[in-house]
Design an enzyme around this catalytic site. Structure first.
Site, PDB file in Angstrom:
ATOM      1  CB  THR A   1      -4.458   1.409  -5.008  1.00 20.51           C
ATOM      2  OG1 THR A   1      -4.816   2.754  -5.348  1.00 20.51           O
ATOM      3  CG2 THR A   1      -4.324   0.606  -6.300  1.00 20.51           C
TER       4      THR A   1
ATOM      5  CD  GLN B   1      -8.375   4.596   0.183  1.00 17.92           C
ATOM      6  OE1 GLN B   1      -7.634   3.858  -0.457  1.00 17.92           O
ATOM      7  NE2 GLN B   1      -8.820   5.754  -0.285  1.00 17.92           N
TER       8      GLN B   1
ATOM      9  CE  LYS C   1      -1.780   5.598  -4.834  1.00 15.45           C
ATOM     10  NZ  LYS C   1      -2.099   5.351  -3.398  1.00 15.45           N
TER      11      LYS C   1
ATOM     12  NE  ARG D   1      -1.589  11.313  -4.622  1.00 13.10           N
ATOM     13  CZ  ARG D   1      -2.529  10.426  -4.282  1.00 13.10           C
ATOM     14  NH1 ARG D   1      -2.425   9.757  -3.143  1.00 13.10           N
ATOM     15  NH2 ARG D   1      -3.554  10.201  -5.079  1.00 13.10           N
TER      16      ARG D   1
ATOM     17  CD  GLU E   1      -1.685  16.332   5.004  1.00 17.40           C
ATOM     18  OE1 GLU E   1      -2.924  16.247   4.937  1.00 17.40           O
ATOM     19  OE2 GLU E   1      -0.984  15.665   5.792  1.00 17.40           O
TER      20      GLU E   1
ATOM     21  CG  ASP F   1      -2.849  12.890  -7.422  1.00 16.27           C
ATOM     22  OD1 ASP F   1      -1.854  13.282  -6.784  1.00 16.27           O
ATOM     23  OD2 ASP F   1      -3.319  11.742  -7.308  1.00 16.27           O
TER      24      ASP F   1
ATOM     25  NE  ARG G   1      -3.294   2.977   0.862  1.00 14.14           N
ATOM     26  CZ  ARG G   1      -4.184   3.561   0.080  1.00 14.14           C
ATOM     27  NH1 ARG G   1      -4.559   2.984  -1.062  1.00 14.14           N
ATOM     28  NH2 ARG G   1      -4.701   4.727   0.401  1.00 14.14           N
TER      29      ARG G   1
ATOM     30  CB  CYS H   1     -10.739  12.415   3.056  1.00 17.34           C
ATOM     31  SG  CYS H   1      -9.694  12.196   4.518  1.00 17.34           S
TER      32      CYS H   1
ATOM     33  CB  CYS I   1      -4.438  12.099   4.846  1.00 14.37           C
ATOM     34  SG  CYS I   1      -6.006  12.981   5.070  1.00 14.37           S
TER      35      CYS I   1
ATOM     36  CB  SER J   1      -0.289  10.417  -0.092  1.00 14.18           C
ATOM     37  OG  SER J   1       0.301   9.934  -1.279  1.00 14.18           O
TER      38      SER J   1
END
Length: 375
Positions: free
Chosen positions: A330, A251, A335, A309, A273, A307, A230, A246, A235, A233
């Protein structure tokens, strides 16, 4: 990572630190023979325009990402834009173009330049994003210094000097510099067979960590089986405060349960973040959502992409753990696409089922409809 790359990464970190405190940085594009003086728009004061003008001998422009340009009604903005600053504009006039500013009327824009090529403007905006600042800056072309003298000029004026190639390669180089700083067993609620490994970059920047579960802990010679992974990111609101806006915290917890039950796996926790716009900007986006925007609309109104990331650190962490085949936990197919492009062999997607609540129902719908998540 070689010493030259380490030096460049350290220089970028110093430039980022300077921008974050409201300072000015010299950025050069050797291909164009152009150098500029850049500062973050959100941190300007009443003297910023004058100071930039006096140093660079040219009046600064506002530079905006295409998303922010569209948000203020510039229709040409498929690329970043430069806006000529009016002589009578106040600090708040400038700020109202660069960020949502409550109670201030946006000034009339007379001079807009569309940036149609990958240029110095793009890299100025990129380093602002890398600094977790809004992608909006004040930029003056340095017109009074010959290109071969720009480094000397920057040194004499106490400005950090970087070029666009440094900015372009920063995130890859930063990830390659990750080293294991510490690893230790940490029993958690779901299992006592769990280890935490901290990865630190050589430039002293953001640290990432991972949890390694069960059989994967004995992976000294490479874990040849497919490993549950996994990539999560950071949070703070969801993971720590159990925010209902969220599904991040849910998750995270479900992923830990899956790995603990399987007695194997790696949970990589990246310091990204708010889809890598930073906590401050994420909360700015939350504030905009209170006016009726969804997640994607709020991020774009601030000037960001949906996004931001990147997954270079995840690739480096998996490489150092000698993991070459992953079953990825996911709901985000994009991703998987990013990881495959980085050379990571993703053999299977493991979904996570989340029960929506009245606060995150629209958020989850937006993830599905606009961001392509499979929920």
């Amino acid at each position: 990572m070689n010493m030259n790359n380490t030096t460049l990464t350290l220089k970028l970190e110093r430039a980022i630190s300077e921008l974050r405190r409201g300072g000015k940085v010299v950025i050069s594009d050797p291909n164009l023979g152009t150098s500029v003086l850049l500062t973050a728009a959100e941190l300007i004061d009443n003297e910023t325009v004058k100071i930039l003008s006096n140093h660079a001998m040219s009046r600064p422009n506002i530079i905006l990402s295409n998303n922010r340009s569209n948000a203020i009604g510039i229709e040409i903005a498929k690329q970043p834009c430069s806006i000529l600053i009016g002589k009578k504009w106040t600090k708040n006039d400038i700020l109202s173009l660069c960020m949502p500013l409550t109670g201030h009327k946006t000034p009339i824009i007379n001079g807009v330049v569309a940036e149609s090529n990958i240029s110095i403007v793009n890299y100025c905006l990129l380093i602002l994003r890398q600094s977790r600042l809004l992608p909006a800056g004040l930029m003056s072309i340095i017109s009074n210094v010959a290109p071969e003298k720009i480094n000397e000029w920057a040194f004499e004026n106490n400005f950090i000097h970087v070029d666009v190639n440094d900015i372009k390669s920063y995130e890859k180089n930063n990830a390659k510099s990750l080293v294991i700083a510490v690893r230790t067993k940490v029993p958690i609620a779901e299992t006592d067979n769990c280890e935490v490994i901290i990865f630190r970059p050589s430039d002293g920047g953001d640290e990432h960590f991972c949890l390694v579960f069960g059989k994967t802990r004995q992976n000294n010679k490479g874990f040849k089986k497919e490993t549950l992974v996994r990539i999560h990111s950071q949070c703070i609101t969801g993971d720590i405060l159990d925010s209902l806006k969220c599904d991040c915290g849910q998750q995270l917890k479900q992923s830990i349960k899956i790995m603990a039950k399987a007695d194997q796996g790696v949970l990589i926790y990246l310091a990204q973040e708010g889809r890598d716009i930073g906590l401050l900007n994420k909360l700015r986006a939350y504030s905009l959502q209170e006016t009726g925007m969804d997640t994607v609309e709020a991020n774009k109104d601030l000037g960001f992409n949906d996004d931001e990331r990147l997954y270079y650190p995840a690739k480096e962490i998996l490489s150092q753990l000698k993991i070459d085949k992953v079953k990825l936990i996911t709901n985000n197919p994009k991703k998987i696409e990013h990881l495959i492009k980085l050379g990571i062999n993703v053999t299977q997607r493991i979904p996570i089922r989340i029960n929506p609540n009245k606060y995150n129902k629209r958020y989850l719908e937006t993830k599905s409809k606009k961001s392509g998540h499979i929920l």
